[in-house]
Design an enzyme around this catalytic site. Structure first.
Site, mmCIF file in Angstrom:
data_model
loop_
_atom_site.group_PDB
_atom_site.id
_atom_site.type_symbol
_atom_site.label_atom_id
_atom_site.label_comp_id
_atom_site.label_asym_id
_atom_site.label_seq_id
_atom_site.Cartn_x
_atom_site.Cartn_y
_atom_site.Cartn_z
ATOM 1 N N GLY A 1 -8.471 -14.012 -4.708
ATOM 2 C CA GLY A 1 -9.440 -13.349 -5.566
ATOM 3 C C GLY A 1 -10.825 -13.184 -4.986
ATOM 4 N N HIS B 1 -8.120 -0.940 0.316
ATOM 5 C CA HIS B 1 -7.185 -1.100 1.430
ATOM 6 C C HIS B 1 -7.977 -1.496 2.671
ATOM 7 C CE1 HIS B 1 -3.527 -0.556 3.738
ATOM 8 N NE2 HIS B 1 -4.235 0.078 4.651
ATOM 9 N N ASN C 1 -7.874 1.225 -5.696
ATOM 10 C CA ASN C 1 -7.353 0.186 -4.820
ATOM 11 C C ASN C 1 -8.267 0.033 -3.608
ATOM 12 O OD1 ASN C 1 -5.286 -1.662 -3.734
ATOM 13 N ND2 ASN C 1 -4.933 -0.038 -2.228
ATOM 14 N N LEU D 1 -0.586 -7.184 -4.816
ATOM 15 C CA LEU D 1 0.580 -6.858 -4.004
ATOM 16 C C LEU D 1 1.714 -6.248 -4.822
ATOM 17 C CD1 LEU D 1 0.684 -9.977 -1.645
ATOM 18 C CD2 LEU D 1 -0.474 -7.776 -1.315
ATOM 19 N N ASN E 1 -12.038 -10.501 -3.572
ATOM 20 C CA ASN E 1 -12.560 -9.209 -4.019
ATOM 21 C C ASN E 1 -12.959 -9.260 -5.493
ATOM 22 O OD1 ASN E 1 -12.654 -7.168 -1.894
ATOM 23 N ND2 ASN E 1 -10.462 -7.507 -1.696
#
Length: 207
Positions: free
Chosen positions: A12, A110, A108, A91, A14
């Protein structure tokens, strides 16, 4: 006030960057209303609880049938009242029913500069292993909208990060997080929350 539901699978970091940005005023006009994980052991859930944010888990053990899993996830998101779904180290392959229910409302992060090192099976440390194996001199991170493909939705923000000769995948992963992911994911949320992101003909226009 934009309501965001954040989906996580692991530590976590982010999510923490998002919460810190809200506290610091770097994200305005937005709040996190729910944190969802596909793992009961995800430390991200502890981060959310410490911040007083409701949490929920939807696991394959609970819902072994894909249809039941997808329905449970969609129900949680809809019941939260979320305007935006943020995949912050998630995921789980987002089911089409969720994509359809939140068109251009799922983002999202990436850990590469899409379209490089992305697509099915390219996630986590694997991204950085591929970048180093290819010998690129610059990598980075991308925030994009989620559509029916894998890492194929409209790109919102990107930030480049230098690759150094002595990098290992782990060292590079950490630098990409610190210099790119934790910067552009909060910024993207702030832009969306303040009506500064528009999708036109499959491309993002920022104002």
């Amino acid at each position: 006030m934009l309501k965001a539901a954040v989906m996580v699978s692991g530590g976590g970091t982010n999510l923490q960057a998002i919460l810190d940005a809200i506290t610091d005023g770097k994200i305005t006009n937005a709040e996190v209303v729910l944190v969802i994980s596909n793992s009961t052991k995800a430390f991200a859930l502890e981060r959310a609880k410490k911040a007083g944010i409701p949490t929920a888990c939807v696991t394959r053990r609970q819902y072994p049938e894909p249809e039941a899993f997808n329905a449970a996830l969609l129900s949680l998101l809809q019941e939260s009242g979320a305007d935006l779904v943020v995949l912050a180290g998630c995921l789980v392959v987002i089911p089409q029913c969720v994509v359809d229910a939140f068109p251009n409302r799922i983002i999202n992060i990436h850990p590469a500069l899409i379209p490089s090192f992305c697509g099915t099976g390219c996630y986590g440390l694997k991204v950085h292993e591929q970048a180093l194996a290819r010998g690129v001199k610059v990598t980075g991170a991308t925030v994009h909208f989620v559509d029916g493909g894998t890492d194929t939705g409209p790109i919102i923000l990107q930030k480049a990060v230098e690759v150094r000769q002595d990098d290992t995948p782990e060292i590079l992963q950490r630098r990409v997080m610190e210099e790119a992911e934790w910067v552009i994911l909060p910024r993207a949320i702030d832009l969306i929350a303040n009506g500064r992101v528009q999708v036109t003909d499959g491309r993002v226009i920022l104002s």
